[in-house]
Enzyme design. Structure first.
Site, mmCIF file in Angstrom:
data_model
loop_
_atom_site.group_PDB
_atom_site.id
_atom_site.type_symbol
_atom_site.label_atom_id
_atom_site.label_comp_id
_atom_site.label_asym_id
_atom_site.label_seq_id
_atom_site.Cartn_x
_atom_site.Cartn_y
_atom_site.Cartn_z
ATOM 1 N N ASN A 249 0.804 -1.233 0.000
ATOM 2 C CA ASN A 249 0.000 0.000 0.000
ATOM 3 C C ASN A 249 0.837 1.283 0.000
ATOM 4 O O ASN A 249 0.440 2.273 -0.610
ATOM 5 C CB ASN A 249 -1.025 -0.012 1.139
ATOM 6 C CG ASN A 249 -0.403 -0.166 2.508
ATOM 7 O OD1 ASN A 249 0.615 -0.829 2.655
ATOM 8 N ND2 ASN A 249 -0.995 0.440 3.498
ATOM 9 N N GLU B 241 3.659 -4.935 12.266
ATOM 10 C CA GLU B 241 2.675 -3.871 12.071
ATOM 11 C C GLU B 241 1.567 -4.477 11.207
ATOM 12 O O GLU B 241 1.778 -4.745 10.021
ATOM 13 C CB GLU B 241 3.317 -2.656 11.406
ATOM 14 C CG GLU B 241 4.312 -1.977 12.349
ATOM 15 C CD GLU B 241 5.099 -0.829 11.724
ATOM 16 O OE1 GLU B 241 4.795 -0.432 10.585
ATOM 17 O OE2 GLU B 241 6.033 -0.352 12.393
ATOM 18 N N CYS C 33 -3.396 1.324 6.543
ATOM 19 C CA CYS C 33 -3.750 0.535 7.732
ATOM 20 C C CYS C 33 -4.327 1.402 8.832
ATOM 21 O O CYS C 33 -5.066 0.933 9.678
ATOM 22 C CB CYS C 33 -2.509 -0.188 8.234
ATOM 23 S SG CYS C 33 -1.197 0.958 8.655
ATOM 24 N N GLU D 58 8.029 0.546 16.750
ATOM 25 C CA GLU D 58 9.219 1.044 16.062
ATOM 26 C C GLU D 58 9.095 2.552 15.984
ATOM 27 O O GLU D 58 8.010 3.107 16.136
ATOM 28 C CB GLU D 58 9.339 0.403 14.677
ATOM 29 C CG GLU D 58 9.490 -1.117 14.769
ATOM 30 C CD GLU D 58 9.912 -1.776 13.464
ATOM 31 O OE1 GLU D 58 10.499 -1.095 12.614
ATOM 32 O OE2 GLU D 58 9.650 -2.973 13.306
HETATM 33 P P1 NAD Z 1 -0.119 -9.399 3.176
HETATM 34 O O1 NAD Z 1 -0.030 -9.866 4.582
HETATM 35 O O2 NAD Z 1 -0.979 -10.152 2.245
HETATM 36 O O3 NAD Z 1 1.334 -9.411 2.493
HETATM 37 C C1 NAD Z 1 2.400 -8.707 3.049
HETATM 38 C C2 NAD Z 1 3.705 -9.365 2.654
HETATM 39 O O4 NAD Z 1 3.796 -10.650 3.265
HETATM 40 C C3 NAD Z 1 3.862 -9.588 1.169
HETATM 41 O O5 NAD Z 1 5.193 -9.272 0.819
HETATM 42 C C4 NAD Z 1 3.578 -11.068 1.000
HETATM 43 O O6 NAD Z 1 4.187 -11.646 -0.114
HETATM 44 C C5 NAD Z 1 4.180 -11.605 2.282
HETATM 45 N N1 NAD Z 1 3.658 -12.904 2.715
HETATM 46 C C6 NAD Z 1 2.401 -13.386 2.563
HETATM 47 N N2 NAD Z 1 2.296 -14.599 3.138
HETATM 48 C C7 NAD Z 1 3.514 -14.895 3.684
HETATM 49 C C8 NAD Z 1 4.041 -15.998 4.410
HETATM 50 N N3 NAD Z 1 3.302 -17.053 4.721
HETATM 51 N N4 NAD Z 1 5.331 -15.945 4.799
HETATM 52 C C9 NAD Z 1 6.104 -14.881 4.511
HETATM 53 N N5 NAD Z 1 5.662 -13.808 3.816
HETATM 54 C C10 NAD Z 1 4.381 -13.807 3.417
HETATM 55 O O7 NAD Z 1 -0.515 -7.870 3.255
HETATM 56 P P2 NAD Z 1 -0.827 -6.888 2.046
HETATM 57 O O8 NAD Z 1 -2.120 -7.324 1.423
HETATM 58 O O9 NAD Z 1 0.392 -6.767 1.208
HETATM 59 O O10 NAD Z 1 -1.046 -5.490 2.799
HETATM 60 C C11 NAD Z 1 -2.270 -5.068 3.326
HETATM 61 C C12 NAD Z 1 -2.338 -5.386 4.804
HETATM 62 O O11 NAD Z 1 -1.239 -4.795 5.463
HETATM 63 C C13 NAD Z 1 -3.570 -4.810 5.485
HETATM 64 O O12 NAD Z 1 -4.064 -5.762 6.400
HETATM 65 C C14 NAD Z 1 -3.027 -3.613 6.245
HETATM 66 O O13 NAD Z 1 -3.771 -3.225 7.366
HETATM 67 C C15 NAD Z 1 -1.668 -4.099 6.623
HETATM 68 N N6 NAD Z 1 -0.773 -2.969 6.898
HETATM 69 C C16 NAD Z 1 -0.466 -2.673 8.200
HETATM 70 C C17 NAD Z 1 0.358 -1.587 8.492
HETATM 71 C C18 NAD Z 1 0.687 -1.172 9.912
HETATM 72 O O14 NAD Z 1 1.534 -0.309 10.079
HETATM 73 N N7 NAD Z 1 0.057 -1.740 10.920
HETATM 74 C C19 NAD Z 1 0.871 -0.827 7.450
HETATM 75 C C20 NAD Z 1 0.532 -1.157 6.136
HETATM 76 C C21 NAD Z 1 -0.283 -2.248 5.870
HETATM 77 O O1 6OD Z 2 4.156 6.360 8.934
HETATM 78 C C1 6OD Z 2 4.659 5.256 9.166
HETATM 79 O O2 6OD Z 2 5.813 5.142 9.615
HETATM 80 C C2 6OD Z 2 3.888 4.043 8.930
HETATM 81 N N1 6OD Z 2 4.468 2.877 9.299
HETATM 82 C C3 6OD Z 2 2.675 4.120 8.314
HETATM 83 C C4 6OD Z 2 1.833 3.017 8.068
HETATM 84 C C5 6OD Z 2 0.782 3.147 7.230
HETATM 85 C C6 6OD Z 2 -0.075 2.052 6.934
HETATM 86 O O3 6OD Z 2 -0.676 1.884 5.896
#
Ligand code: NAD
Ligand code: 6OD
Length: 484
Positions: free
Chosen positions: A153, A252, A286, A465
């Site tokens: 994202n 995260e 997120c 972090e």
């Molecule tokens: P995802 O979990 O599908 O994938 C993230 C990464 O993990 C990708 O690189 C994927 O290839 C890898 N991956 C998937 N399965 C794996 C496994 N079994 N072992 C190792 N690696 C694996 O997430 P996404 O769809 O790319 O991103 C969207 C999600 O991320 C949403 O749920 C969002 O809330 C979350 N997000 C959280 C934060 C935060 O700061 N809390 C920030 C951004 C996104």
């Molecule tokens: O601002 C940041 O450092 C951070 N980790 C943002 C996360 C955004 C989620 O989509």
């Protein structure tokens, strides 16, 4: 056609297995990604381990800090390349990528370079049982090779957020970018090479999760610690992989964040704030707000105002003038979001606005666009209110008291972020003290100071972090006791 190669030990590495990289704007194939197999991942781990022992491991903090500044400067020198790569991969509007994603890519290196240069470690002098003196002090050393698994994202922002901290602390990294967004992590390999970061310090392996680079990386015992941003379910799988060898994780994860608007809020600012938190980056943040609670006296007025704002947002490809929302990342993700749009209708929601796909010129008919969408009228038990949708949508419900707002906000498995809008200081502080989240924004949203702790509670993450808090995860603290 663009080829996205792995970056291992300072070299770009092709593989025989490739997969397509498609533009979300029109679903065209824009590149081929070279998937790393077990052999490439193992080679990256070997290179990263060797680099810990080489020039990088011996480098003074001052020199390392200079190098990280040079990385940031080179990202800025190549700003337009990073911008183009990020836009092609994600389809996000230029205004967003140029104001947030790429500048943060550079800032993530400078901020942590400054922190590592200035952070003290503790020391104590004590009297020993025999009446003598002893001095104890702490030494920080890198945790070692860090596996960095990233989502799609905010690809550059989220990847450098981890890499900046990890390298500042003297670690080496292996990045596994999302299969959807391979471009900027690959480009950063060119930057590392140009500024002379030693070989093996920054590595990139492309591929998917299970049975691919993600799993090979997180299962590799040569990886000392894993930092991950992504879905909560993926976090569970990575945690299981990290259990072998009892390796630390920093997570995260997902969110289902509440936005809470009190009747005493500055109305226009609250509407503008929730417009951003619900719809920015097409809702693929997120920290975004998919549950909005508005105090009853202003409920109808607020719903009408947010509807007007949502309908004024222009959805389309980055190159179109005045675009506010780009496409969703993929056909699969569009299907997921549209599934929730249909489910909301089936559950009897009032669709205040949106709920479908926008009309766009023919050449974008295969792009993954959806309308910004607002619902009211669903019970709190609805999947629309309980599950993370990750699209440009929100449900709005009324509340009466501060206690009720706290209860509603906390009634979720997640605990990432909240945004509260009020002009009453007491209400603001009470909300901040009571909402179970890692990040509480008052009269603001996604306003970041990188010296502060970032992370989620409950199912939204493990650890924090940012600022000096990063040292907990990215370094090992050794105590030295000197009997004088
Ligand atoms: P995802 O979990 O599908 O994938 C993230 C990464 O993990 C990708 O690189 C994927 O290839 C890898 N991956 C998937 N399965 C794996 C496994 N079994 N072992 C190792 N690696 C694996 O997430 P996404 O769809 O790319 O991103 C969207 C999600 O991320 C949403 O749920 C969002 O809330 C979350 N997000 C959280 C934060 C935060 O700061 N809390 C920030 C951004 C996104
Ligand atoms: O601002 C940041 O450092 C951070 N980790 C943002 C996360 C955004 C989620 O989509």
């Amino acid at each position: 056609m663009k080829q996205f190669l792995n970056f291992i030990n300072g070299e770009f590495v092709a593989t025989s297995k490739t997969f397509e990289n498609r533009a979300p704007a029109d679903n065209r194939v824009i590149g081929m990604v070279h998937e790393a197999g077990q052999a490439e991942v193992d080679a990256a781990v070997t290179a990263a381990r060797a680099a810990l022992k080489g020039e990088w491991g011996q480098m003074s903090v001052v020199k390392r800090v200079e190098m990280l500044y040079a990385v940031a400067d080179e990202i800025n020198n190549r700003f337009d390349d990073f911008l183009a790569a990020e836009i092609a991969d994600t389809g996000k509007p230029k205004s967003l990528a140029s104001h947030i994603d790429i500048p943060r890519g550079a800032a993530n290196f400078k901020v942590f370079a400054d922190i590592i240069k200035n952070v003290p470690t503790e020391s104590f002098q004590m009297t020993t049982p025999d009446g003598g003196t002893a001095l104890s002090y702490a030494v920080r050393s890198p945790v070692g090779v860090v596996g960095v698994v990233c989502p799609w994202n905010l690809p550059l922002l989220l990847m450098t957020w981890k890499v900046g901290q990890a390298l500042a602390c003297g670690n080496t990294v292996i990045v596994k970018p999302s299969e959807e967004t391979p471009a900027t992590a690959t480009l950063l390999g060119e930057v590392m090479d140009k500024v002379g970061v030693p070989k093996g310090v920054y590595n990139v392996v492309h591929g998917f999760g299970p049975g691919s680079a993600g799993e090979f990386l997180t299962r590799n015992p040569g990886v000392n610690a894993i930092t991950f941003t992504g879905e909560t379910r993926t976090g569970e799988a990575i945690m299981a992989a990290a259990a072998k060898g009892v390796r630390p994780v920093s997570f995260e994860l997902g969110g289902k964040n509440a936005g809470i608007v009190f009747a005493d809020a500055d109305f226009d600012k609250a509407v503008a704030g929730i417009t951003r938190s619900a719809f920015e980056n097409c809702g693929q943040v997120c920290l975004g707000t998919e549950r909005v609670y508005v105090q009853r006296p202003i409920f109808d007025k607020f719903v009408a105002a947010l509807k007007a704002k949502a309908e004024a947002l222009k959805v389309g490809p980055s190159e179109m003038d005045g675009v506010n929302l780009g496409p969703l990342i993929s056909a699969e993700h569009k299907q997921k979001v549209m599934g929730y749009y249909e489910k909301a209708k089936a559950e009897g929601a009032t669709v205040v606005t949106g709920g479908g796909s926008p009309e766009l010129p023919d050449q974008y008919k295969d792009g993954h666009y959806v309308q910004p969408t607002i619902w009211t009228g669903l019970p709190e038990t609805s999947p629309i209110i309980r599950e993370e949708i990750f699209g440009p949508c929100c449900h709005i419900a009324p509340f009466d008291t501060v206690e009720e707002a706290i209860e509603l906000a906390n009634d979720t498995d997640y605990g990432l972020a909240t945004t509260v809008w009020t002009q009453n200081l007491e209400t603001a502080h009470r909300m901040a003290a009571s909402i179970e989240v890692g990040l509480c924004w008052i009269n603001s949203w996604f306003l970041r100071d990188l010296r502060t702790a970032f992370g989620g509670s409950k199912s939204s993450g493990i650890g924090r972090e940012g600022g000096v808090h990063s040292l907990e995860f990215y370094t090992e603290l050794r105590n030295v006791m000197v009997k004088l």
